[in-house]
Design an enzyme around this catalytic site. Structure first.
Site, mmCIF file in Angstrom:
data_model
loop_
_atom_site.group_PDB
_atom_site.id
_atom_site.type_symbol
_atom_site.label_atom_id
_atom_site.label_comp_id
_atom_site.label_asym_id
_atom_site.label_seq_id
_atom_site.Cartn_x
_atom_site.Cartn_y
_atom_site.Cartn_z
ATOM 1 N N GLY A 1 -15.729 -6.487 -17.361
ATOM 2 C CA GLY A 1 -16.888 -6.926 -16.465
ATOM 3 C C GLY A 1 -17.906 -5.858 -15.984
ATOM 4 N N GLU B 1 -19.314 1.144 -22.331
ATOM 5 C CA GLU B 1 -19.941 -0.144 -22.863
ATOM 6 C C GLU B 1 -21.232 0.173 -22.486
ATOM 7 O OE1 GLU B 1 -18.223 -3.755 -21.661
ATOM 8 O OE2 GLU B 1 -19.490 -4.843 -23.508
#
Ligand code: ZN
Length: 320
Positions: free
Chosen positions: A163, A193
């Site tokens: 998420g 990320e």
């Protein structure tokens, strides 16, 4: 080198990111399914972080229970077998399970039995539960009992934190992660990320990760690169995903080349093959074409993936 014939392992794939318009069309031909191919097509192109997060709105109808994931899993496993995938770990969204341990065990036992039927002789499938980072520490703690019960029942092998990374550090979940670690679950944390190397440090410091998902930005910090080399910490690389959500500006900037040069421990994955309209075989093709990855590189990826798998942590499973 015939890429189709190479044995492959996938460690990083979300079941709720598997549906594509093509798969929705195939499923609708055999059974009622609430999302049509034309409707899902409106979620594309996925070529930015915003369009990526928007994609999930288009599959909201199927979330919240396992019901519609049965045909999705069957289609997905057939595709994996066609790509010569021998072992796959699949992340299940926590929303399918609910907070009641007895209900979650019953739901996943039935889904596991379906997976056993579909995987056949050549493919082994294991499940992880994935929870989003955008939860409070209390919400995370509330899920713990259920996750531990699923692990003790031999239905999952690990836990994944996924998420939105920005503004959602691992630090507040330290207590939950300590208990997951203590219980023996494999721990995967998506980190580096969309945030810088500080996010990878945060994951390492507070989350006891056995594997880091993506890890793109760790390559900006020489101390982290050295640490991943020394400890051979596993990185789950997802090149197409990283280009499509703009973790990297261009494929040419992807750190997978540096990881190969440095002999780091990494796997190759699709992340969300439906969202990104990619396949594991396609990721292999991409690295062979763009960076000259050869049979030796892919054999090394296979060995590293095999060693990093969580299957060996699975508790004995009662048959139903
Ligand atoms: Zn992911």
């Amino acid at each position: 080198m015939n890429i189709s014939l190479l044995p492959k392992i996938e460690l990083h794939c979300h079941l709720d990111g598997v549906l594509s318009p093509g798969m929705a069309r195939d499923i609708q031909q055999t059974a009622p399914f609430p999302i049509g191919p034309a409707e899902l097509q409106r979620a594309y192109p996925v070529d930015s972080l915003d369009s990526f997060f928007n994609w999930w709105n288009f599959i909201a109808l199927i979330k919240g229970s396992f019901t519609h994931f049965y045909p999705i899993l069957a289609n997905h496993l057939a595709r994996l077998k066609a790509q010569n995938v021998t072992y796959a770990e699949i992340m299940l969204p926590f929303s399918c399970l609910g907070n009641d341990p007895a209900q979650a065990i019953a739901g996943l036992q039935a889904f596991r039995a379906w997976a056993d039927q579909q995987q056949g002789e050549t493919l082994q499938v294991e499940f992880l539960v994935a929870v989003g980072r955008n939860r409070s520490a209390q919400e995370m703690e509330a899920r713990l009992e259920c996750i531990l019960a699923l692990y003790q029942a031999g239905l999952i092998v690990g836990f994944a934190l996924a998420g939105p990374e920005q503004g959602n550090p691992v630090h507040p979940f330290q207590r939950t992660f300590a208990q997951l670690h203590e219980a023996g679950l494999g721990i995967e944390i998506h980190a580096g990320e969309w945030c810088g190397p500080e996010s990878v440090w945060d994951a390492l410091q507070y989350g006891y990760p056995d594997r880091i998902g993506h890890g793109v930005s760790l390559f900006q910090d020489p101390r982290l690169v050295a640490l991943f080399g020394e400890r051979q910490l596993h990185i789950e690389m997802c090149p197409t995903s990283n280009v499509k959500t703009q973790s990297v500006a261009r494929l040419e900037d992807h750190p997978v080349v540096k990881a190969r040069e440095l002999g780091l421990n990494f796997s190759l994955n699709t992340d969300d093959p439906g969202t990104f309209l990619c396949s594991l075989e396609g990721e292999y093709e991409l690295l062979a074409t763009a960076f000259g990855f050869d049979a030796r590189d892919f054999a090394r990826i296979y060995q590293n993936s095999w060693r990093a798998r969580f299957a060996s942590r699975r508790q004995p499973r009662a048959s139903i």
